[in-house]
Design an enzyme around this catalytic site. Structure first.
Site, PDB file in Angstrom:
ATOM      1  N   HIS A 169      36.814  30.606  45.475  1.00 60.61           N
ATOM      2  CA  HIS A 169      36.007  31.734  45.000  1.00 60.61           C
ATOM      3  C   HIS A 169      35.618  32.690  46.118  1.00 60.61           C
ATOM      4  O   HIS A 169      34.775  33.564  45.910  1.00 60.61           O
ATOM      5  CB  HIS A 169      34.771  31.198  44.268  1.00 60.61           C
ATOM      6  CG  HIS A 169      35.154  30.283  43.140  1.00 60.61           C
ATOM      7  ND1 HIS A 169      35.188  28.919  43.276  1.00 60.61           N
ATOM      8  CD2 HIS A 169      35.598  30.555  41.890  1.00 60.61           C
ATOM      9  CE1 HIS A 169      35.621  28.390  42.137  1.00 60.61           C
ATOM     10  NE2 HIS A 169      35.882  29.355  41.291  1.00 60.61           N
ATOM     11  N   HIS A 228      36.486  34.336  39.303  1.00 58.96           N
ATOM     12  CA  HIS A 228      37.194  34.910  38.166  1.00 58.96           C
ATOM     13  C   HIS A 228      37.341  36.411  38.398  1.00 58.96           C
ATOM     14  O   HIS A 228      36.402  37.073  38.804  1.00 58.96           O
ATOM     15  CB  HIS A 228      36.481  34.603  36.846  1.00 58.96           C
ATOM     16  CG  HIS A 228      35.032  34.996  36.808  1.00 58.96           C
ATOM     17  ND1 HIS A 228      34.077  34.448  37.641  1.00 58.96           N
ATOM     18  CD2 HIS A 228      34.373  35.920  36.063  1.00 58.96           C
ATOM     19  CE1 HIS A 228      32.894  34.992  37.393  1.00 58.96           C
ATOM     20  NE2 HIS A 228      33.033  35.873  36.444  1.00 58.96           N
ATOM     21  N   GLY A 241      39.525  35.696  32.634  1.00 57.00           N
ATOM     22  CA  GLY A 241      39.530  36.851  31.736  1.00 57.00           C
ATOM     23  C   GLY A 241      40.837  37.608  31.692  1.00 57.00           C
ATOM     24  O   GLY A 241      40.864  38.757  31.235  1.00 57.00           O
ATOM     25  N   MET A 293      43.167  30.489  30.311  1.00 57.63           N
ATOM     26  CA  MET A 293      42.638  29.391  29.506  1.00 57.63           C
ATOM     27  C   MET A 293      42.475  29.838  28.049  1.00 57.63           C
ATOM     28  O   MET A 293      43.318  29.558  27.202  1.00 57.63           O
ATOM     29  CB  MET A 293      41.311  28.906  30.087  1.00 57.63           C
ATOM     30  CG  MET A 293      40.797  27.635  29.475  1.00 57.63           C
ATOM     31  SD  MET A 293      39.492  26.881  30.483  1.00 57.63           S
ATOM     32  CE  MET A 293      38.107  27.853  29.995  1.00 57.63           C
ATOM     33  N   SER A 294      41.379  30.570  27.749  1.00 60.27           N
ATOM     34  CA  SER A 294      41.078  30.875  26.345  1.00 60.27           C
ATOM     35  C   SER A 294      42.137  31.764  25.704  1.00 60.27           C
ATOM     36  O   SER A 294      42.398  31.635  24.503  1.00 60.27           O
ATOM     37  CB  SER A 294      39.693  31.502  26.229  1.00 60.27           C
ATOM     38  OG  SER A 294      39.600  32.636  27.054  1.00 60.27           O
TER      39      SER A 294
END
Ligand SMILES: Cc1nc(C(=O)O)sc1CCOP(=O)(O)O
Length: 197
Positions: free
Chosen positions: A103, A123, A157, A177-178
Site C-alpha cells: 500500500h 486500492h 475498484g 474482486m467484486s
C-alpha cells in the site's frame, strides 16, 4: 510482457459458488486468488480439491496468506500485512512463487527486497471493499511502478473502462474482486475485462 488478469474470491461465498464461478472463468484469467480469511486450512484444502477436480489449472491458483496450504498443493501464495514476511517465506521456500499486497512505496520496496515475485498495489480506485479509505489513485500507482523492478498489479475498484489508464501507469496487470465474483454473470464480466487487454 503479457498483462496479467487476476481475480480474487470475496470470502463470502460458499465453496460451491466459488468453484462454479472459477470453473467457468479460468480460461479467461491468469490467476484465481482464494482470499478466504475465515476458512480453516482443511476447508481451503477441500476448496482446492474441488477446483482441481473441476479442471481449474493448478498454475492459476493462488492462496492468500496460507503458506502451508500453498506448499502442500504446489500453488502460489499471496502475502498480506498480517502474513509471514516475504523474506521469511522465500528463505524457507525459495521456489515458492510469492506475491505481496502493498500500500506504499516502502512496502513495495520491502516486498522486492524480500524476494517477492510481484506485488499487488491498491486500492487505486474507490471500492466498496475499502469503504472510508480514500483511493490512492493512478498517479500513485505510476510512482510504485517506477520505484520497483518487480511487476506491479493494480487492485481496487477496477472496472473495464479503467484498464487503459492502468496500462498507461505501467502496471503489469489488474486484480478484480467484486467486478467478477459479485457479478450476476461472472463469465460475461471477465470477457468484458479481457477485451481491454
Ligand atoms: C482485496 C483487496 N485488496 C486491496 C488493497 O488495496 O490491497 S483492495 C481489495 C478489494 C478489491 O476489490 P474490488 O475489485 O471489488 O474493488
Amino acid at each position: 510482457m503479457k498483462k496479467q488478469f487476476h481475480v480474487i474470491s470475496t470470502g463470502r461465498q460458499s465453496t460451491e459458488q466459488v468453484v462454479a464461478i472459477a470453473s467457468q472463468i479460468h480460461p479467461y484469467v491468469d490467476a484465481i486468488h482464494l482470499r478466504e480469511k475465515t476458512k480453516t486450512a482443511k476447508e481451503l484444502a477441500e476448496m482446492m480439491e474441488e477446483l482441481l477436480f473441476h479442471g481449474v489449472p493448478k498454475e492459476k491458483l493462488v492462496v492468500n496468506d496460507r503458506v502451508d496450504v500453498a506448499i502442500v498443493y504446489g500453488v502460489k501464495v499471496q502475502l498480506a500485512f498480517h502474513s509471514l514476511s516475504v523474506r521469511q517465506v522465500k528463505e524457507c521456500f525459495p521456489s515458492l512463487s510469492v506475491g505481496c499486497s502493498v500500500h506504499s512505496q516502502d512496502e513495495a520496496k520491502e516486498a522486492e527486497d524480500g524476494g517477492a515475485d510481484y506485488c499487488i498495489y491498491g486500492h487505486v480506485f474507490p471500492t466498496a471493499s475499502k469503504r472510508g479509505v480514500p483511493p490512492r489513485g493512478i498517479e500513485a500507482l505510476a510512482q510504485i511502478v517506477g520505484a520497483v523492478r518487480i511487476p506491479v498489479i493494480a487492485i481496487g475498484g477496477i472496472q473495464p473502462h479503467h484498464v487503459p489508464s492502468v496500462w498507461e501507469a505501467g502496471a503489469a496487470g489488474i486484480a478484480v474482486m467484486s467486478g467478477v465474483f459479485c457479478a450476476e454473470d461472472p463469465l460475461r464480466e471477465v470477457k468484458r475485462y479481457r477485451q481491454m487487454f
